[in-house]
Design an enzyme around this catalytic site. Structure first.
Site, PDB file in Angstrom:
ATOM      1  N   GLY A   1       1.742  -4.077 -13.450  1.00 18.67           N
ATOM      2  CA  GLY A   1       1.372  -4.360 -14.841  1.00 18.67           C
ATOM      3  C   GLY A   1       0.848  -5.792 -14.976  1.00 18.67           C
ATOM      4  O   GLY A   1       0.877  -6.050 -16.483  1.00 18.67           O
TER       5      GLY A   1
ATOM      6  N   GLU B   1      -0.619   4.104 -15.958  1.00 15.27           N
ATOM      7  CA  GLU B   1      -0.251   4.076 -14.623  1.00 15.27           C
ATOM      8  C   GLU B   1       1.029   4.915 -14.320  1.00 15.27           C
ATOM      9  O   GLU B   1       1.158   5.509 -13.520  1.00 15.27           O
ATOM     10  CB  GLU B   1      -0.289   2.580 -14.047  1.00 15.27           C
ATOM     11  CG  GLU B   1      -1.535   1.887 -14.069  1.00 15.27           C
ATOM     12  CD  GLU B   1      -1.437   0.576 -13.652  1.00 15.27           C
ATOM     13  OE1 GLU B   1      -2.746  -0.140 -13.299  1.00 15.27           O
ATOM     14  OE2 GLU B   1      -0.314  -0.170 -13.431  1.00 15.27           O
TER      15      GLU B   1
END
Ligand code: 5RP
Length: 228
Positions: free
Chosen positions: A95, A103
């Site tokens: 991230g 994701e």
């Protein structure tokens, strides 16, 4: 060839005809997209892909890969992405970009999740090098911050690249980078963050990776979940 390219090529070899393949986001995922496109073009590999970000979708399309809209996907065979940290139990921190929601959705929906890293990303504990990225509903930031502090967290909202305001994720969330006391393990932290209302998603990927490919001086070392 860099270690990122090595692991990307190794992962692309594991793709077979007919797979629906999820494409991660970042420089390592880019190498995987390039190799997959090469195999499709030169070796006639037949795959459909779904991207975790607009950037990866554009790259895949430019390279001639067939892409399907994210909204249409309920299951995928393989998801391949990079990570910022990987612990000995194969928990990931992701991230640093602003696409961790998609994701994690793809990683969770996939039969297999192959993670591609260089050895420098192996850590003893999650949070060793980076704060935990946490996407927060904008209206809930003060409420979420109070909950995070009550659980030993400290940090603030991420600034945008020009440092002239806060960063906004692809989904319109704010992104906080929060560090926690070292004694909180990743499993506990994952449960704490999953339980705070107003958090859209966070960067701890617990129990999701099936394989981690580590590039070390041009060699690829494979680590399987459950074998540590
Ligand atoms: C993006 C990610 C990336 O996978 C992570 O930041 C690794 O990036 P790179 O492959 O460029 O080192 O989690 O949200």
């Amino acid at each position: 060839m860099s270690d990122k390219e090595c692991v990307a090529k190794h992962a692309a070899k594991q793709v077979v005809d007919g797979m629906l393949v999820g494409l991660g986001t970042g420089s390592t995922a880019n190498y995987f997209i390039e190799e997959l496109a090469y195999r499709s073009r030169e070796q006639g590999l037949k795959v459909i892909t779904v991207a975790s970000s607009v950037v990866s979708a554009i790259k895949a399309q430019q390279l001639g890969l067939t892409t399907v809209d994210f909204e249409r996907v309920s299951y995928l065979d393989l998801y391949v992405d990079g990570a910022d940290e990987v612990s000995p139990e194969l928990t990931l921190l992701k991230g640093q970009g602003a696409d961790l929601v998609r994701e994690k959705l793809l990683a969770t929906a996939s039969e297999q999740f192959i993670v591609l890293i260089e050895a420098s990303k192996l850590v003893a504990r999650i949070g060793q090098h980076f704060a935990i990225p946490i996407e927060v509903m904008p209206c809930a930031w003060q409420l979420v911050k109070k909950q995070l502090e009550a659980n030993g967290g400290h940090g603030d909202l991420r600034q945008n690249t020009h440092k002239k305001g806060v960063a906004i994720s692809t989904h319109g969330s704010l992104i906080a980078d929060i560090s926690f006391d070292q004694h909180i393990d990743a499993k506990t932290l994952n449960e704490i963050l999953n339980g705070i209302s107003g958090i859209v998603e966070h960067g701890i990927f617990y129990g999701l990776a099936t394989t981690v490919l580590v590039g070390i001086n041009g060699q690829v070392q494979e680590r399987q979940a459950g074998n540590f």
